[in-house]
Design a protein around this motif. Structure first.
Motif, mmCIF file in Angstrom:
data_model
loop_
_atom_site.group_PDB
_atom_site.id
_atom_site.type_symbol
_atom_site.label_atom_id
_atom_site.label_comp_id
_atom_site.label_asym_id
_atom_site.label_seq_id
_atom_site.Cartn_x
_atom_site.Cartn_y
_atom_site.Cartn_z
ATOM 1 N N VAL A 92 0.855 -1.191 0.000
ATOM 2 C CA VAL A 92 0.000 0.000 0.000
ATOM 3 C C VAL A 92 0.894 1.244 0.000
ATOM 4 O O VAL A 92 1.823 1.343 0.815
ATOM 5 N N VAL A 93 0.609 2.171 -0.902
ATOM 6 C CA VAL A 93 1.357 3.429 -0.956
ATOM 7 C C VAL A 93 0.733 4.386 0.067
ATOM 8 O O VAL A 93 -0.493 4.492 0.160
ATOM 9 N N THR A 94 1.593 5.042 0.851
ATOM 10 C CA THR A 94 1.108 5.849 1.982
ATOM 11 C C THR A 94 1.658 7.273 1.931
ATOM 12 O O THR A 94 2.589 7.559 1.179
ATOM 13 N N ALA A 95 1.079 8.123 2.782
ATOM 14 C CA ALA A 95 1.580 9.499 2.900
ATOM 15 C C ALA A 95 2.790 9.499 3.830
ATOM 16 O O ALA A 95 2.737 9.894 4.991
ATOM 17 N N GLY A 96 3.899 9.016 3.305
ATOM 18 C CA GLY A 96 5.119 8.880 4.106
ATOM 19 C C GLY A 96 5.038 7.674 5.019
ATOM 20 O O GLY A 96 3.977 7.036 5.167
ATOM 21 N N GLY A 232 10.660 9.664 0.642
ATOM 22 C CA GLY A 232 11.265 10.946 1.031
ATOM 23 C C GLY A 232 12.708 10.787 1.470
ATOM 24 O O GLY A 232 13.576 11.581 1.113
ATOM 25 N N LYS A 233 12.967 9.742 2.267
ATOM 26 C CA LYS A 233 14.325 9.501 2.771
ATOM 27 C C LYS A 233 15.248 9.064 1.646
ATOM 28 O O LYS A 233 16.421 9.383 1.626
ATOM 29 N N THR A 234 14.708 8.299 0.713
ATOM 30 C CA THR A 234 15.552 7.723 -0.340
ATOM 31 C C THR A 234 15.841 8.722 -1.451
ATOM 32 O O THR A 234 16.945 8.752 -1.980
ATOM 33 N N PHE A 235 14.848 9.555 -1.786
ATOM 34 C CA PHE A 235 15.026 10.433 -2.951
ATOM 35 C C PHE A 235 15.114 11.914 -2.593
ATOM 36 O O PHE A 235 14.846 12.780 -3.425
ATOM 37 N N HIS A 236 15.495 12.205 -1.353
ATOM 38 C CA HIS A 236 15.766 13.592 -0.928
ATOM 39 C C HIS A 236 14.547 14.496 -1.112
ATOM 40 O O HIS A 236 14.697 15.661 -1.502
ATOM 41 N N ASN A 237 13.354 13.970 -0.886
ATOM 42 C CA ASN A 237 12.167 14.829 -0.999
ATOM 43 C C ASN A 237 11.200 14.517 0.148
ATOM 44 O O ASN A 237 10.047 14.141 -0.074
ATOM 45 N N THR A 238 11.696 14.746 1.364
ATOM 46 C CA THR A 238 10.886 14.420 2.555
ATOM 47 C C THR A 238 9.560 15.188 2.548
ATOM 48 O O THR A 238 8.572 14.717 3.102
ATOM 49 N N GLY A 239 9.547 16.359 1.893
ATOM 50 C CA GLY A 239 8.334 17.166 1.851
ATOM 51 C C GLY A 239 7.243 16.621 0.941
ATOM 52 O O GLY A 239 6.104 17.085 0.974
ATOM 53 N N TRP A 240 7.558 15.618 0.136
ATOM 54 C CA TRP A 240 6.529 15.020 -0.710
ATOM 55 C C TRP A 240 5.653 14.047 0.083
ATOM 56 O O TRP A 240 4.562 13.676 -0.365
ATOM 57 N N LEU A 242 5.771 10.724 0.762
ATOM 58 C CA LEU A 242 5.339 9.484 0.097
ATOM 59 C C LEU A 242 6.147 8.301 0.633
ATOM 60 O O LEU A 242 7.371 8.392 0.782
ATOM 61 N N GLY A 243 5.447 7.242 0.905
ATOM 62 C CA GLY A 243 6.110 6.034 1.385
ATOM 63 C C GLY A 243 5.219 4.844 1.090
ATOM 64 O O GLY A 243 4.267 4.948 0.301
ATOM 65 N N MET A 270 2.783 12.258 -8.334
ATOM 66 C CA MET A 270 4.075 11.824 -7.794
ATOM 67 C C MET A 270 4.192 10.306 -7.760
ATOM 68 O O MET A 270 5.279 9.752 -7.912
ATOM 69 N N GLN A 271 3.079 9.623 -7.576
ATOM 70 C CA GLN A 271 3.121 8.155 -7.640
ATOM 71 C C GLN A 271 3.481 7.697 -9.052
ATOM 72 O O GLN A 271 4.278 6.774 -9.240
ATOM 73 N N TYR A 272 2.878 8.347 -10.049
ATOM 74 C CA TYR A 272 3.211 8.000 -11.443
ATOM 75 C C TYR A 272 4.688 8.260 -11.714
ATOM 76 O O TYR A 272 5.383 7.452 -12.348
#
Ligand SMILES: Cc1ncc(COP(=O)(O)O)c(C=O)c1O
Length: 382
Positions: A92-96, A232-240, A242-243, A270-272
Motif C-alpha cells: 500500500v502506498v502511503t503518505a510517508g 522521502g528519505k531515499t530520494f531527498h524529498n521528505t516534503g513530498w 510518500l512512502g 508523484m506516484q506515477y
C-alpha cells in the motif's frame, strides 16, 4: 468562555524537531538537527511529475496506490531481498512512513494491548500507540553501543504484548539489525501472534559493506510482520510525504481497512513519477556510498575536536558524546550549541520515555559538503 478539553495526549508538546529548527532559524545557526537534506531529487524526477500532471494524472489514485508503482515496489523488493510480494494484495502506498506507522498501529492495537518500542526511539510510535489506548513499553538501549541484551528484552514480553516495533537502521542510535537479531526475536516470539512492525525507512543507507536485513525475508517472522518505507528519505524529498507499507495479505487486509478511512489514497502525479523513476535501480542503489562519504567527511573533520564520535552504522545521523565539553543536560547543551556556536543538533534524551541522559547529541549529515565543512569548522572551535 474557555472550552475544556480532556487531551488524548496530555504529555505531548511540540516535537523537538520543530523546536530546534525554529531556534536554528532564529539564531541563523547551521541546522543539523531535523533529518532532511538541503539538496533535492533533481530534474529527472521533477520533469516526470510535471509530465504526469500535464497528462491529467490529477484525480484520486486507487486506494492502495497506483498499480505500476506497487509493481515496481514489488520488483525492487525482489531484486534487493529475493522475496516475492504481490502488488495487488501486499503493498500500500502511503503518505510517508509516518502514516504507514500510524495506520499499522491503529489496525492492530486495542485498549490495554502492549507495544514494545526500542528506545531511543523515533517519536511517532508512542503517541500512535496511546491514541489507540494501548500501552507503550520501552526497552532502553544504552550509549555508546546501543546493543540489545535479549535476555533483558525477553522480560518485557507477556500475554498482553501485541506488537513489537523495530527500526533498522535505527534513528537515532544508527544501529543496524542483523539476521542474528531477527533470529533472537523470532525465538522469543515463537508460537505467539505478536506482530512485528519494522520501520525500514533508512534501508538504503547502511554503511561499511553491511547489507540491510529486511524483516520481510525472515522465514520465521515474515508471516506476522509488516514493514514501512519512505521515498522521502531515499530520494531527498521528505516534503513530498510518500512512502509505503508491505506485508503478508492477512495483515495488509487489516491495514487497508484503516488506510482507506484515514487517507484513502495519496497524491497521484508523484506516484506515477516514482513508478517511472525507480525502474532505474541506480536511483537507489548508490545511496549508501553517497552517505558514507558524507559520514566520513563529517567525522574525519571532527577527529581533533572535543566531541567523541559514536560510530554510525546507518541512517544519515551521527551521534556525538559531548561529556568532555560540558556537564549540561543534553537539551540545554543543544540550545547552547545553537545559540553560542551556531550549530543546531538534537538532544538524544528526547527519544527516551525516561529522559535518560547519556550526554549524547545527534547531528544530521544529509547536507551539502560546503555546509558540513562550515559546521565542522564551528564545532572544532569548541
Ligand atoms: C525512523 C523514522 N521513521 C519514520 C520517519 C518518517 O518518514 P516519512 O517522512 O516518510 O513520514 C522518519 C523520519 O525522520 C524516521 O526517522
Amino acid at each position: 468562555m474557555n472550552i475544556q478539553i480532556n487531551s488524548k495526549l496530555p504529555n505531548t508538546g511540540t516535537t523537538i524537531f520543530s523546536i530546534m529548527s525554529a531556534l536554528a532559524n532564529k539564531h541563523q545557526a547551521i541546522n543539523l538537527s531535523q533529518g532532511f537534506p538541503n539538496y533535492d531529487s533533481g530534474d529527472q524526477l521533477f520533469e516526470l511529475v510535471t509530465k504526469h500532471m500535464r497528462e491529467g494524472k490529477n484525480q484520486y489514485a486507487p486506494m492502495p496506490g497506483h498499480l505500476k508503482l506497487r509493481e515496481q515496489i514489488a520488483q525492487k523488493y525482489h531484486h534487493l531481498y529475493g522475496e516475492q510480494y504481490d502488488p495487488t494484495s501486499d503493498i500500500v502506498v502511503t503518505a510517508g512512513a509516518t502514516q504507514a506507522i500510524f495506520t499499522a498501529i491503529t489496525a492492530f492495537i486495542r485498549a490495554n494491548d502492549e507495544a514494545i518500542i526500542i528506545e531511543p526511539a523515533y517519536d511517532c510510535y508512542r503517541p500512535a500507540i496511546e491514541l489507540n489506548d494501548g500501552v507503550a513499553v520501552p526497552y532502553e538501549l544504552e550509549a555508546p553501543h546501543y546493543e540489545i541484551d535479549w535476555d533483558r528484552f525477553k522480560r518485557l514480553i507477556n500475554f498482553r504484548t501485541k506488537l513489537i516495533i523495530v527500526n533498522t537502521p535505527q534513528n537515532p542510535s544508527t544501529n543496524v539489525f542483523t539476521d542474528a537479531d531477527w533470529d533472537q526475536l523470532a525465538k522469543l516470539t515463537h508460537n505467539t501472534d505478536i506482530i512485528i512492525l519494522s520501520d525500514e525507512v533508512y534501508e538504503h543507507i547502511v554503511f561499511d559493506g553491511v547489507k540491510h536485513a529486511s524483516i520481510l525475508r525472515h522465514p520465521d517472522l515474515k508471516h506476522r510482520s509488516i514493514a514501512t518505507y519512505s521515498f522521502g528519505k531515499t530520494f531527498h524529498n521528505t516534503g513530498w510525504k510518500l512512502g509505503y507499507c508491505m506485508g503478508p495479505p492477512a495483515l495488509m487486509k487489516e491495514f487497508k481497512k484503516v488506510h482507506q478511512f484515514n487517507v484513502f489514497s495519496v497524491n497521484t502525479p508523484m506516484q506515477y513519477a516514482l513508478a517511472d523513476f525507480i525502474e532505474d535501480k541506480s536511483t537507489y542503489e548508490n545511496l549508501s556510498s553517497f552517505y558514507q562519504a558524507k559520514r566520513d567527511r563529517f567525522t574525519q573533520a571532527l577527529e581533533g575536536s572535543r566531541f567523541k564520535m559514536i560510530p554510525s552504522g546507518g541512517t544519515y545521523f551521527q551521534l556525538a558524546d559531548y561529556s568532555e565539553i560540558s556537564g549540561l543536560k543534553d537539551t540545554e547543551f543543544a540550545k547552547q550549541l545553537t545559540i553560542e556556536h551556531g550549530v543546531a543538533a538534537i538532544p538524544v534524551s528526547v527519544f527516551y520515555s525516561s529522559g535518560r541522559q547519556d550526554k549524547v547529541i545527534r547531528f544530521c549529515f544529509a547536507k551539502t559538503d560546503d555546509l558540513l565543512d562550515k559546521a565542522t569548522e564551528r564545532l572544532l572551535k569548541i
